[in-house]
Scaffold this active site. Structure first.
Site, short mmCIF file in Angstrom:
data_model
loop_
_atom_site.label_atom_id
_atom_site.label_comp_id
_atom_site.label_asym_id
_atom_site.label_seq_id
_atom_site.Cartn_x
_atom_site.Cartn_y
_atom_site.Cartn_z
N PRO A 18 -2.78 5.05 -5.89
CA PRO A 18 -2.17 3.71 -6.11
C PRO A 18 -1.15 3.82 -7.35
O PRO A 18 -0.40 2.67 -7.53
CB PRO A 18 -3.40 2.78 -6.22
CG PRO A 18 -4.56 3.86 -6.70
CD PRO A 18 -4.21 5.15 -6.23
N TYR A 20 11.03 3.14 -6.85
CA TYR A 20 10.07 2.20 -7.31
C TYR A 20 9.77 1.16 -6.24
O TYR A 20 8.63 0.54 -5.82
CB TYR A 20 10.08 1.71 -8.65
CG TYR A 20 8.89 0.79 -9.11
CD1 TYR A 20 7.74 1.25 -9.39
CD2 TYR A 20 9.10 -0.49 -9.60
CE1 TYR A 20 6.61 0.75 -10.08
CE2 TYR A 20 8.06 -1.14 -10.18
CZ TYR A 20 6.94 -0.67 -10.18
OH TYR A 20 5.75 -1.19 -10.89
N TYR A 33 2.35 -1.21 -17.69
CA TYR A 33 2.09 0.21 -17.74
C TYR A 33 2.02 0.52 -19.35
O TYR A 33 2.76 0.58 -19.90
CB TYR A 33 3.07 1.05 -17.18
CG TYR A 33 3.34 0.88 -15.73
CD1 TYR A 33 2.18 0.89 -14.87
CD2 TYR A 33 4.42 0.46 -15.13
CE1 TYR A 33 2.50 0.78 -13.23
CE2 TYR A 33 4.71 0.28 -13.63
CZ TYR A 33 3.88 0.61 -13.07
OH TYR A 33 3.92 0.21 -11.86
N HIS A 48 9.01 -10.32 -7.35
CA HIS A 48 8.88 -9.57 -8.71
C HIS A 48 9.79 -8.41 -8.92
O HIS A 48 10.04 -7.77 -8.06
CB HIS A 48 7.46 -8.92 -8.67
CG HIS A 48 6.88 -8.58 -9.93
ND1 HIS A 48 7.25 -7.54 -10.74
CD2 HIS A 48 5.88 -9.58 -10.47
CE1 HIS A 48 6.59 -7.66 -11.84
NE2 HIS A 48 5.72 -8.69 -11.72
N LYS A 76 2.35 2.64 -2.87
CA LYS A 76 3.24 2.86 -1.68
C LYS A 76 2.22 2.87 -0.43
O LYS A 76 2.96 2.60 0.57
CB LYS A 76 3.80 4.20 -1.68
CG LYS A 76 4.92 4.55 -3.04
CD LYS A 76 5.93 3.86 -2.52
CE LYS A 76 7.11 4.05 -3.75
NZ LYS A 76 8.09 2.91 -3.79
P1 FAD Z 1 -6.92 0.38 5.69
O1 FAD Z 1 -6.50 -0.74 4.70
O2 FAD Z 1 -8.03 1.26 4.72
O3 FAD Z 1 -7.73 -0.04 6.91
C1 FAD Z 1 -8.38 0.63 7.74
C2 FAD Z 1 -9.39 -0.18 8.54
O4 FAD Z 1 -10.16 0.75 9.36
C3 FAD Z 1 -10.33 -0.96 7.75
O5 FAD Z 1 -10.40 -2.36 8.15
C4 FAD Z 1 -11.60 -0.19 8.14
O6 FAD Z 1 -12.69 -1.18 7.98
C5 FAD Z 1 -11.48 0.30 9.49
N1 FAD Z 1 -12.25 1.26 9.77
C6 FAD Z 1 -12.52 2.56 9.25
N2 FAD Z 1 -13.41 3.25 9.75
C7 FAD Z 1 -13.35 2.83 10.75
C8 FAD Z 1 -14.08 3.40 12.21
N3 FAD Z 1 -14.76 4.46 12.42
N4 FAD Z 1 -14.19 2.49 13.21
C9 FAD Z 1 -13.51 1.03 13.12
N5 FAD Z 1 -12.77 0.67 12.17
C10 FAD Z 1 -13.00 1.38 10.95
N6 FAD Z 1 -0.46 0.19 -1.60
C11 FAD Z 1 0.43 -0.44 -1.89
O7 FAD Z 1 1.45 -0.39 -1.06
N7 FAD Z 1 0.57 -1.46 -2.88
C12 FAD Z 1 -0.14 -1.79 -3.81
O8 FAD Z 1 -0.08 -2.36 -4.69
C13 FAD Z 1 -1.61 -0.86 -3.58
N8 FAD Z 1 -2.68 -1.16 -4.56
C14 FAD Z 1 -4.02 -0.50 -4.30
C15 FAD Z 1 -4.88 -0.67 -5.05
C16 FAD Z 1 -6.42 -0.25 -4.89
C17 FAD Z 1 -7.32 -0.26 -5.66
C18 FAD Z 1 -6.38 0.49 -3.71
C19 FAD Z 1 -7.61 1.16 -3.12
C20 FAD Z 1 -5.31 0.73 -2.73
C21 FAD Z 1 -4.04 0.26 -2.98
N9 FAD Z 1 -2.91 0.36 -2.16
C22 FAD Z 1 -1.65 -0.22 -2.41
C23 FAD Z 1 -3.04 1.38 -1.01
C24 FAD Z 1 -3.32 0.27 0.28
O9 FAD Z 1 -4.40 -0.51 0.02
C25 FAD Z 1 -3.64 1.29 1.46
O10 FAD Z 1 -2.50 2.36 1.53
C26 FAD Z 1 -3.71 0.34 2.90
O11 FAD Z 1 -4.83 -0.02 2.98
C27 FAD Z 1 -3.62 1.09 3.93
O12 FAD Z 1 -3.65 0.39 5.07
P2 FAD Z 1 -4.53 1.16 6.41
O13 FAD Z 1 -4.35 -0.11 7.55
O14 FAD Z 1 -3.66 2.47 6.80
O15 FAD Z 1 -5.92 1.24 5.92
#
Ligand code: FAD
Length: 403
Positions: A305, A400, A213, A83, A309
């Protein structure tokens, strides 16, 4: 690894205990496992939930390179789609930026986060990785000692105690890693952008071959492809709104109005599969380490979001942390761990800066007061620069797609 039981709680050990099986925890787990490091993932949710939690979808070129480097990109190579274009719609008209031919000439790969998580999970388990689903970490103890540990509650409610050499906090912004940081151990920089989005996932094919957008006096609207059948939409909404206050008809009518469908063509409508309200907030913890506890992904810093990133930074940080832990545990070289926080923070603040810029670009201020009029004039000027200035377009493209 030893396993025993005393004082009611089962006792386990692992060199690295990873909290959370999101993109950060799973990339880290796979990389450590590939080098034979004794690690375990503790995940609060069950497997079905992880495979269906729709969030990110736009993977940066560097994220794809990281996943390819470690043999973790097979699924996204097969099913992801490149994309490279976005379209801005404002009161002044619309224009497209083909960012894939600007800046560093890089593209996004559209691949739903839940599919990436499923791929990483499948691979980790197939390689014999230890993962405890339904296990909620409660606290990280003695992180500043030589024997840190994690207390947790397993799916059946039984307490469990994990001893570790290192703990990786990859459990998001509300996880146990952040909660366990003693007062004063790290500093938290926080910004509430005072904007909320209704995030929607619709069973409807994308309506344009670009990220859309729309800046509108009624609020921002966004369009992002996910798969040929599913599209993510965003609608700026009042802070405190309930997602259920929006009927499907109201959602589609509002999207059509803000995306200016009357001028630029109708949206493909379909059932709304998921809806959630996201308050746009950002924060950064400094440093990303407290003793033997290291933070990665959303646990380290939250990115709103607006610039997509968060998942990309999570993968980057997981790779950096894995390399540093491997150096330490395999070769006894702790220099990478000492540098981990500083290296990540350089990327984090750049991503925060661009996200903040996007927030200001995409949202009109409400009200007739001077501050709102001033903000809106700056926003129009910013969009006009992006439409007309080649150097601004190159700058945009580089930030971006980059992390
Ligand atoms: P998470 O994906 O939140 O994973 C954390 C894990 O820890 C989860 O599975 C949770 O169940 C687990 N957990 C939590 N607490 C505990 C606990 N106490 N004990 C054990 N397990 C626990 N980012 C992009 O780069 N591009 C995008 O297009 C984008 N779009 C988004 C759209 C939306 C609506 C949202 C909400 C976010 C978006 N993001 C995007 C952000 C992205 O989804 C997050 O930054 C990403 O999921 C971070 O990954 P992570 O592994 O740090 O955390």
């Amino acid at each position: 690894m030893t396993e025993s039981r005393s004082s009611g709680a089962a006792q386990h050990t692992a060199d690295v205990v990873i909290l959370g099986a999101g993109p950060a925890g799973l990339v880290l787990g796979n990389l450590l496992l590939a080098r034979g490091i004794d690690c375990v993932l503790l995940e609060r949710a069950d497997r079905a939930h992880l495979g269906s939690r729709a969030r990110a979808g736009f993977l940066a070129a560097n994220t794809v390179r990281i996943l390819e480097r470690h043999g973790l990109a097979e699924g996204l190579r097969r099913r992801g789609r490149e994309h490279a274009s976005c379209e801005f719609r404002t009161e002044e008209g619309r224009f497209r930026l083909d960012y894939g031919s600007l800046g560093l000439g890089e593209r996004h790969t559209v691949y739903p986060q839940q599919d990436l998580v499923t791929d990483l999970l499948t691979r980790y388990l197939a390689d014999g990785g230890r993962l405890r689903f339904g296990t909620e970490a409660l606290a990280v103890l003695d992180a500043d000692s030589a024997r840190p540990s994690v207390t947790a509650r397993e799916a059946d409610g039984r307490p469990v105690h994990w001893r570790a050499r290192y703990v990786a906090g990859c459990d998001g912004r509300h996880g146990a890693a952040r909660r366990s940081l003693p007062p004063g151990a790290v500093r938290r920089y926080h910004r509430d952008h005072q904007v909320s989005w209704l995030g929607l996932l619709a069973e409807a094919p994308p309506s344009l071959d670009a990220v859309g957008y729309a800046v509108h006096e009624r609020g921002f609207a966004g369009h992002m492809a996910r798969t040929p059948e599913v599209t993510r939409y965003y609608l700026q909404c009042e802070r405190g709104s309930s997602p259920d206050a929006w009927s499907e008809e109201r959602i589609w009518d509002e999207l059509a109005l803000r995306m200016r469908s009357a001028d630029y063509g109708p949206l493909n409508r379909g059932p709304v599969l998921q809806r959630t309200v996201v308050d746009l907030e950002s924060d950064v913890l400094e440093p990303l380490r407290h003793g033997a506890l290291f933070l990665a992904g959303d646990a380290a810093s939250l990115l709103c979001p607006a610039a997509a990133k968060g998942a990309n930074l999570a993968v980057l940080e997981a790779e950096l942390l894995a390399a540093a832990l491997i150096d330490d545990l395999v070769r006894g070289d702790s220099a990478g761990l000492a540098r981990y926080s500083q290296r990540c923070l350089a990327h984090v603040w750049r991503a925060q800066e661009f996200s903040q810029w996007m927030v200001r670009l995409l949202h009109a201020a409400c009200g007739p007061d001077d501050a709102a009029l001033f903000h809106n004039s700056l926003r129009r000027s910013r969009i006009e620069s992006l439409r007309t200035s080649r150097s601004q377009q190159h700058w945009f493209a580089e930030h971006y797609v980059g992390v």
